[in-house]
Design a protein around this motif. Structure first.
Motif, mmCIF file in Angstrom:
data_model
loop_
_atom_site.group_PDB
_atom_site.id
_atom_site.type_symbol
_atom_site.label_atom_id
_atom_site.label_comp_id
_atom_site.label_asym_id
_atom_site.label_seq_id
_atom_site.Cartn_x
_atom_site.Cartn_y
_atom_site.Cartn_z
ATOM 1 N N HIS A 142 28.046 84.401 -42.073
ATOM 2 C CA HIS A 142 28.561 84.846 -43.370
ATOM 3 C C HIS A 142 28.068 86.272 -43.640
ATOM 4 N N ILE A 143 26.803 86.521 -43.316
ATOM 5 C CA ILE A 143 26.225 87.869 -43.285
ATOM 6 C C ILE A 143 25.698 88.055 -41.870
ATOM 7 N N PRO A 144 26.215 89.024 -41.109
ATOM 8 C CA PRO A 144 25.915 89.125 -39.668
ATOM 9 C C PRO A 144 24.423 89.265 -39.366
ATOM 10 N N LEU A 145 24.049 88.774 -38.196
ATOM 11 C CA LEU A 145 22.678 88.891 -37.704
ATOM 12 C C LEU A 145 22.525 90.249 -37.023
ATOM 13 N N VAL A 146 22.107 91.236 -37.801
ATOM 14 C CA VAL A 146 21.866 92.578 -37.275
ATOM 15 C C VAL A 146 20.372 92.828 -37.163
ATOM 16 N N ASP A 147 19.641 92.398 -38.178
ATOM 17 C CA ASP A 147 18.196 92.568 -38.216
ATOM 18 C C ASP A 147 17.602 91.374 -38.948
ATOM 19 N N LEU A 148 16.324 91.094 -38.710
ATOM 20 C CA LEU A 148 15.642 90.002 -39.398
ATOM 21 C C LEU A 148 14.461 90.572 -40.174
ATOM 22 N N PRO A 149 14.627 90.835 -41.469
ATOM 23 C CA PRO A 149 13.536 91.407 -42.264
ATOM 24 C C PRO A 149 12.322 90.485 -42.316
ATOM 25 N N VAL A 150 11.139 91.092 -42.336
ATOM 26 C CA VAL A 150 9.889 90.355 -42.528
ATOM 27 C C VAL A 150 9.558 90.413 -44.017
ATOM 28 N N LEU A 151 9.458 89.251 -44.655
ATOM 29 C CA LEU A 151 9.266 89.197 -46.097
ATOM 30 C C LEU A 151 7.809 88.956 -46.459
ATOM 31 N N SER A 152 7.421 89.481 -47.608
ATOM 32 C CA SER A 152 6.085 89.251 -48.148
ATOM 33 C C SER A 152 6.038 87.873 -48.806
ATOM 34 N N VAL A 153 4.836 87.446 -49.200
ATOM 35 C CA VAL A 153 4.691 86.161 -49.879
ATOM 36 C C VAL A 153 5.512 86.133 -51.162
ATOM 37 N N ASP A 154 5.481 87.235 -51.935
ATOM 38 C CA ASP A 154 6.245 87.279 -53.183
ATOM 39 C C ASP A 154 7.741 87.183 -52.919
ATOM 40 N N GLN A 155 8.202 87.846 -51.856
ATOM 41 C CA GLN A 155 9.620 87.755 -51.523
ATOM 42 C C GLN A 155 9.982 86.347 -51.060
ATOM 43 N N CYS A 156 9.059 85.703 -50.327
ATOM 44 C CA CYS A 156 9.288 84.308 -49.935
ATOM 45 C C CYS A 156 9.453 83.431 -51.161
ATOM 46 N N ARG A 157 8.635 83.687 -52.165
ATOM 47 C CA ARG A 157 8.713 82.897 -53.391
ATOM 48 C C ARG A 157 10.118 82.996 -53.998
ATOM 49 N N SER A 158 10.700 84.184 -53.953
ATOM 50 C CA SER A 158 12.032 84.348 -54.534
ATOM 51 C C SER A 158 13.108 83.668 -53.696
ATOM 52 N N ILE A 159 12.859 83.535 -52.385
ATOM 53 C CA ILE A 159 13.827 82.862 -51.520
ATOM 54 C C ILE A 159 13.877 81.377 -51.829
ATOM 55 N N ILE A 160 12.736 80.796 -52.175
ATOM 56 C CA ILE A 160 12.670 79.346 -52.389
ATOM 57 C C ILE A 160 12.464 79.035 -53.867
ATOM 58 N N THR A 161 13.123 79.764 -54.709
ATOM 59 C CA THR A 161 12.889 79.731 -56.152
ATOM 60 C C THR A 161 12.678 78.342 -56.722
ATOM 61 N N LEU A 162 13.352 77.332 -56.195
ATOM 62 C CA LEU A 162 13.263 76.003 -56.781
ATOM 63 C C LEU A 162 12.261 75.114 -56.065
ATOM 64 N N SER A 163 11.524 75.662 -55.090
ATOM 65 C CA SER A 163 10.570 74.857 -54.332
ATOM 66 C C SER A 163 9.181 74.954 -54.941
ATOM 67 N N SER A 164 8.374 73.935 -54.730
ATOM 68 C CA SER A 164 7.038 73.897 -55.322
ATOM 69 C C SER A 164 5.972 74.509 -54.432
ATOM 70 N N PHE A 165 6.139 74.440 -53.111
ATOM 71 C CA PHE A 165 5.080 74.874 -52.209
ATOM 72 C C PHE A 165 5.653 75.595 -50.998
ATOM 73 N N ILE A 166 4.881 76.538 -50.449
ATOM 74 C CA ILE A 166 5.043 76.962 -49.057
ATOM 75 C C ILE A 166 3.750 76.588 -48.366
ATOM 76 N N HIS A 167 3.832 75.891 -47.240
ATOM 77 C CA HIS A 167 2.630 75.464 -46.527
ATOM 78 C C HIS A 167 2.509 76.256 -45.233
ATOM 79 N N PRO A 168 1.567 77.180 -45.115
ATOM 80 C CA PRO A 168 1.396 77.912 -43.870
ATOM 81 C C PRO A 168 0.597 77.107 -42.866
ATOM 82 N N ILE A 169 0.679 77.482 -41.613
ATOM 83 C CA ILE A 169 -0.086 76.817 -40.565
ATOM 84 C C ILE A 169 -1.003 77.834 -39.910
ATOM 85 N N THR A 170 -2.284 77.573 -39.938
ATOM 86 C CA THR A 170 -3.267 78.460 -39.346
ATOM 87 C C THR A 170 -3.326 78.193 -37.853
ATOM 88 N N PRO A 171 -4.002 79.051 -37.067
ATOM 89 C CA PRO A 171 -3.998 78.869 -35.614
ATOM 90 C C PRO A 171 -4.445 77.502 -35.141
#
Length: 369
Positions: A142-171
């Protein structure tokens, strides 16, 4: 559109790809290894030379440079989000029901449910163009795959506006929340907490047991450790304190942590059903290769049943298996014999009609294969 060329394009962009059966979301190979490494070009060419109608999947997570995909099941929800979103333009796939929005993060993110869809990260993959839908249509950009931006935590929050958590995985794969919010009003997590508040004295342990079961039934919390749920216990304790009186928060949290460890099955879900769900999300046992999807599914269910209690044999009801898998009881019987002949299962005891006791088995193949 040539699927081999598209798969090679994804590979050149640093994405780990896997083949999918035609018109299906099911991986056509054991894809676990491709969570750790990308396939080489020769592997990709060989997959599609032998099976030109197979689809292509893209593995999310660190193997693909921190790829995360926001899965919108609802087109209206996607449109609402898009109107409010102000970040960089993100590649987007139109699916049969909604949209997949692609981006990358520096902080790994795990697979989880969220309002209106899922966040797909470590341990998951997505179906990519030009794969065929089960209904015959095509996944398309729908929007072509030309580049894949790397988002900050705040930008991630806006992507999942209706979600309660993002769970990261450490090494070391220990999961801790990087964004932790109070559960929003009406969310499954808050409903679980409110449903388990005591209404009188003497109910504390029972309510903690029920709360553990309800949180085990919610995708966002099911796989977390008790320490990661401490904030939710604080919310519960604040509401329960008038009825508890003599027990402080720390004692209640310690008791909850113990019950969380022992409560293996979510409230309202049978162990067999839970094991089938886990089996469907995991690669089938290697020893079952070439036996057919139904035999592989039963092998996976048995593996999960053994994992639930590794020291003991498990009882298996053919009637219950028929209900949850749709395989007839006679079919289940034949397929269990196949699993025994392949030394995946070992039958410990026969069905006891007089005592109404099911046959019992041990899973004797390696549990981690």
């Amino acid at each position: 559109m040539d699927v081999t060329q598209e798969a090679m394009k994804y590979l050149r962009m640093g994405l780990s790809v896997i083949p999918l059966y035609e018109g299906s979301k099911m991986a056509a190979v054991d894809w676990k290894q491709f969570q750790q490494r990308k396939p080489c070009m020769a592997e990709v060419v060989n997959w599609y030379a032998a099976n030109p109608n197979w689809g292509v999947g893209i593995v999310c997570g660190s193997v693909s440079g921190g790829l995360v995909v926001r899965d919108f099941d609802d087109t209206k929800l996607y449109d609402t989000w898009l109107r409010a979103y102000t970040g960089p333009r993100l590649p987007t796939v139109q699916t049969s029901r909604g949209y997949h929005v692609y981006f990358r993060t520096k902080q790994p993110v795990r697979l989880q449910k969220c309002d209106g869809g899922e966040i797909r990260g470590e341990g998951s993959y997505v179906v990519a163009p030009p794969s065929v839908h089960q209904d015959g249509g095509y996944y398309q950009w729908h929007i072509p795959l030309v580049d894949l931006p790397v988002l900050s935590v705040d930008q991630c929050r806006s992507i999942i506006t209706l979600s309660s958590f993002i769970h990261p995985i450490t090494p070391n794969t220990h999961i801790t929340p990087i964004i932790q919010l109070d559960p929003p009003p009406g969310s499954p997590i808050l409903r679980a907490i409110l449903d388990c508040v005591p209404t009188g004295p003497g109910q504390r342990n029972q309510c903690l047991w029920r709360l553990a079961g309800k949180l085990k039934a919610i995708e966002q919390t099911a796989e977390l450790g008790s320490d990661q749920l401490k904030h939710l216990l604080e919310i519960w304790y604040e509401k329960a304190e008038p009825f508890i009186r003599t027990k402080g928060f720390q004692k209640s949290f310690e008791d909850f942590a113990e019950q969380w460890e022992y409560r293996r099955v979510p409230e309202g879900v049978s162990l067999l059903q839970r094991c089938m769900e886990r089996a469907m999300l995991s690669p089938p046992p290697k020893r079952s290769d070439g036996t057919g999807k139904e035999v592989q599914l039963l092998a996976g269910i048995c593996r999960e049943l053994q994992k639930a209690n590794p020291e003991q044999p498990f009882f298996l009801s053919q009637e219950a298996l028929e209900k949850i898998t749709g395989i007839s009881q006679s079919g289940v019987s034949r397929k269990l014999k196949i699993l025994c002949s392949l030394r995946i299962l070992s039958k410990v005891s026969e069905h006891d009609h007089a005592r109404r006791r099911c046959a019992s088995y041990r899973y004797v193949a390696p549990l981690d294969e």
